[in-house]
Design a protein around this motif. Structure first.
Motif, PDB file in Angstrom:
ATOM      1  N   GLN A 195      -8.824  31.980   8.794  1.00 23.32           N
ATOM      2  CA  GLN A 195      -7.678  31.640   9.654  1.00 23.32           C
ATOM      3  C   GLN A 195      -8.026  32.093  11.049  1.00 23.32           C
ATOM      4  OE1 GLN A 195      -3.543  32.002   8.377  1.00 23.32           O
ATOM      5  NE2 GLN A 195      -4.328  32.398   6.327  1.00 23.32           N
ATOM      6  N   PHE A 253      -6.091  33.183  14.659  1.00 20.95           N
ATOM      7  CA  PHE A 253      -4.895  33.578  15.213  1.00 20.95           C
ATOM      8  C   PHE A 253      -4.917  33.717  16.496  1.00 20.95           C
ATOM      9  CE2 PHE A 253      -2.511  34.199  11.176  1.00 20.95           C
ATOM     10  CZ  PHE A 253      -3.353  34.443  10.147  1.00 20.95           C
ATOM     11  N   GLY A 287       1.083  42.911  23.267  1.00 16.10           N
ATOM     12  CA  GLY A 287       2.161  43.505  22.673  1.00 16.10           C
ATOM     13  C   GLY A 287       3.123  42.497  21.783  1.00 16.10           C
ATOM     14  N   LYS A 288       2.511  41.580  21.369  1.00 19.06           N
ATOM     15  CA  LYS A 288       3.093  40.463  20.648  1.00 19.06           C
ATOM     16  C   LYS A 288       2.617  40.425  19.186  1.00 19.06           C
ATOM     17  CE  LYS A 288       5.949  38.936  23.852  1.00 19.06           C
ATOM     18  NZ  LYS A 288       7.141  39.205  24.090  1.00 19.06           N
ATOM     19  N   GLY A 289       3.261  39.828  18.138  1.00 24.53           N
ATOM     20  CA  GLY A 289       2.710  39.245  17.043  1.00 24.53           C
ATOM     21  C   GLY A 289       1.439  38.341  16.949  1.00 24.53           C
ATOM     22  N   LEU A 290       1.220  37.578  16.056  1.00 23.71           N
ATOM     23  CA  LEU A 290      -0.061  36.808  15.804  1.00 23.71           C
ATOM     24  C   LEU A 290       0.503  35.499  15.803  1.00 23.71           C
ATOM     25  CD1 LEU A 290      -1.538  39.548  15.149  1.00 23.71           C
ATOM     26  CD2 LEU A 290      -3.134  38.293  13.775  1.00 23.71           C
ATOM     27  N   THR A 291      -0.108  34.577  16.134  1.00 17.99           N
ATOM     28  CA  THR A 291       0.474  33.196  15.963  1.00 17.99           C
ATOM     29  C   THR A 291      -0.941  32.490  15.399  1.00 17.99           C
ATOM     30  OG1 THR A 291       1.765  33.068  17.857  1.00 17.99           O
ATOM     31  CG2 THR A 291       1.153  30.811  17.138  1.00 17.99           C
ATOM     32  N   SER A 292      -0.518  31.691  14.209  1.00 22.21           N
ATOM     33  CA  SER A 292      -1.570  31.335  13.544  1.00 22.21           C
ATOM     34  C   SER A 292      -1.821  29.793  14.365  1.00 22.21           C
ATOM     35  CB  SER A 292      -0.990  30.725  12.015  1.00 22.21           C
ATOM     36  OG  SER A 292      -2.132  29.856  11.334  1.00 22.21           O
ATOM     37  N   LEU A 316      -6.103  38.973   3.228  1.00 26.94           N
ATOM     38  CA  LEU A 316      -6.990  38.947   4.605  1.00 26.94           C
ATOM     39  C   LEU A 316      -7.620  39.982   5.069  1.00 26.94           C
ATOM     40  CD1 LEU A 316      -4.187  36.600   6.396  1.00 26.94           C
ATOM     41  CD2 LEU A 316      -6.380  35.917   5.544  1.00 26.94           C
ATOM     42  N   LEU A 319       2.738  45.281  12.247  1.00 31.75           N
ATOM     43  CA  LEU A 319       3.246  44.076  12.032  1.00 31.75           C
ATOM     44  C   LEU A 319       3.490  43.546  10.686  1.00 31.75           C
ATOM     45  CD1 LEU A 319       0.067  43.058  14.162  1.00 31.75           C
ATOM     46  CD2 LEU A 319       2.542  42.209  14.765  1.00 31.75           C
ATOM     47  N   ILE A 340      -0.401  32.323   6.961  1.00 31.26           N
ATOM     48  CA  ILE A 340       0.320  33.498   7.201  1.00 31.26           C
ATOM     49  C   ILE A 340       1.234  33.452   8.556  1.00 31.26           C
ATOM     50  CG2 ILE A 340      -1.646  34.816   8.004  1.00 31.26           C
ATOM     51  CD1 ILE A 340      -0.313  37.215   6.383  1.00 31.26           C
ATOM     52  N   PHE A 377       3.471  35.707  11.463  1.00 35.52           N
ATOM     53  CA  PHE A 377       3.902  37.091  11.866  1.00 35.52           C
ATOM     54  C   PHE A 377       5.030  37.315  12.566  1.00 35.52           C
ATOM     55  CE2 PHE A 377      -0.026  39.756  10.538  1.00 35.52           C
ATOM     56  CZ  PHE A 377      -0.945  38.607  10.364  1.00 35.52           C
ATOM     57  N   GLY A 378       5.768  38.466  12.292  1.00 35.61           N
ATOM     58  CA  GLY A 378       6.770  39.065  13.399  1.00 35.61           C
ATOM     59  C   GLY A 378       6.127  39.444  14.709  1.00 35.61           C
ATOM     60  N   GLU A 379       7.067  39.813  15.681  1.00 35.55           N
ATOM     61  CA  GLU A 379       6.890  40.256  16.905  1.00 35.55           C
ATOM     62  C   GLU A 379       6.040  41.848  17.013  1.00 35.55           C
ATOM     63  OE1 GLU A 379       6.534  37.125  18.494  1.00 35.55           O
ATOM     64  OE2 GLU A 379       6.710  38.377  20.133  1.00 35.55           O
ATOM     65  N   GLY A 380       6.381  42.489  15.939  1.00 40.82           N
ATOM     66  CA  GLY A 380       5.900  43.837  15.708  1.00 40.82           C
ATOM     67  C   GLY A 380       6.680  44.930  16.163  1.00 40.82           C
TER      68      GLY A 380
END
Lengths: 113, 113
Positions: A34, A36, A41-46, A101, B90, B102, B104-107
């Motif tokens: 995958q 991403f 400062g943010k989460g991950l986006t697939s 992962l 995360l 998968i 993810f949230g914003e952390g």
């Protein structure tokens, strides 16, 4: 130990340029790979998920390829834009690792306007 | 509004304290995960849960604990036994544990003071 390596660690390009990010992995026995995107400062986006049986996936200006025999994947970004600036992470689901992962450290991309 | 909600966004911990990070999802996903991210490094798996009332240790579980009493919730407790807890945490989910994208949230940022 199963590892994922991303090269380069950082990349700076002018707007409009096509670019390639590289990801290498240590074992060809994988379930999937995958890509991403992570903004500061943010989460991950697939972005894209490539199953083990697939060779590539495309979404808009993004194209990801998978070559299990050489342990490599590339993420191609066409006509880059300043909004593409982010960290791009590659993650591999290894069979031996029980489908969890394993992440690379990422490539920090900056697209200059 | 569907998604993964992590709280708090920022948390400060004193020496010797336990703190709990919340992760709630309304995506009806079976699998949930906790990762830790340190600057310049990839994500490392702390704990994961494939189904309610079940969870497994990841690569760096020492000093952490979790519970999965409800499908929607997977809280992470950072105990005083975790000697270097300052990091970005995360939470993630997936529909199943095998071959799925998968999310993810914003952390949550945790800092020891």
């Amino acid at each position: 130990k199963q590892e994922v390596t991303q090269i380069p660690a950082a990349l700076s390009v002018p707007e409009g340029e096509n670019l390639v990010l590289n990801c290498s992995f240590t074992d060809s026995a994988i379930y999937n790979l995958q890509w991403f995107r992570q903004d500061p400062g943010k989460g991950l986006t697939s972005l894209l998920l490539i199953q083990s049986s697939q060779r590539e996936q495309t979404s808009g200006r993004l194209n990801a390829s998978l070559d299990k025999s050489s342990g490599r994947s590339t993420l191609y970004i066409a006509a880059s834009q300043p909004g593409d600036s982010a960290t791009y992470l590659c993650a591999v689901s290894y069979v031996e690792y029980g489908n969890k992962l394993v992440f690379g450290a990422g490539t920090i991309l900056r697209v200059k306007s | 509004d569907g998604g993964i909600t992590q709280s708090p966004k920022y948390l400060f911990r004193k020496e010797g304290q336990n703190v709990t990070l919340s992760c709630e999802q309304n995506l009806n996903h079976d699998a949930m995960y906790w990762y830790r991210q340190d600057p310049g490094q990839g994500l490392r798996l702390i704990y994961y849960s494939q189904i309610v009332n079940d969870f497994q240790k990841g690569d760096i579980a020492e000093g952490y604990s979790v519970s999965r009493e409800k499908k929607e919730s997977f809280p992470l407790t950072v105990t005083s036994a975790q000697k270097n807890p300052t990091a970005f945490y995360l939470c993630a989910t997936s529909r199943g544990f095998s071959g799925n994208t998968i999310y993810f949230g914003e952390g949550s940022w945790l800092t020891v003071v």
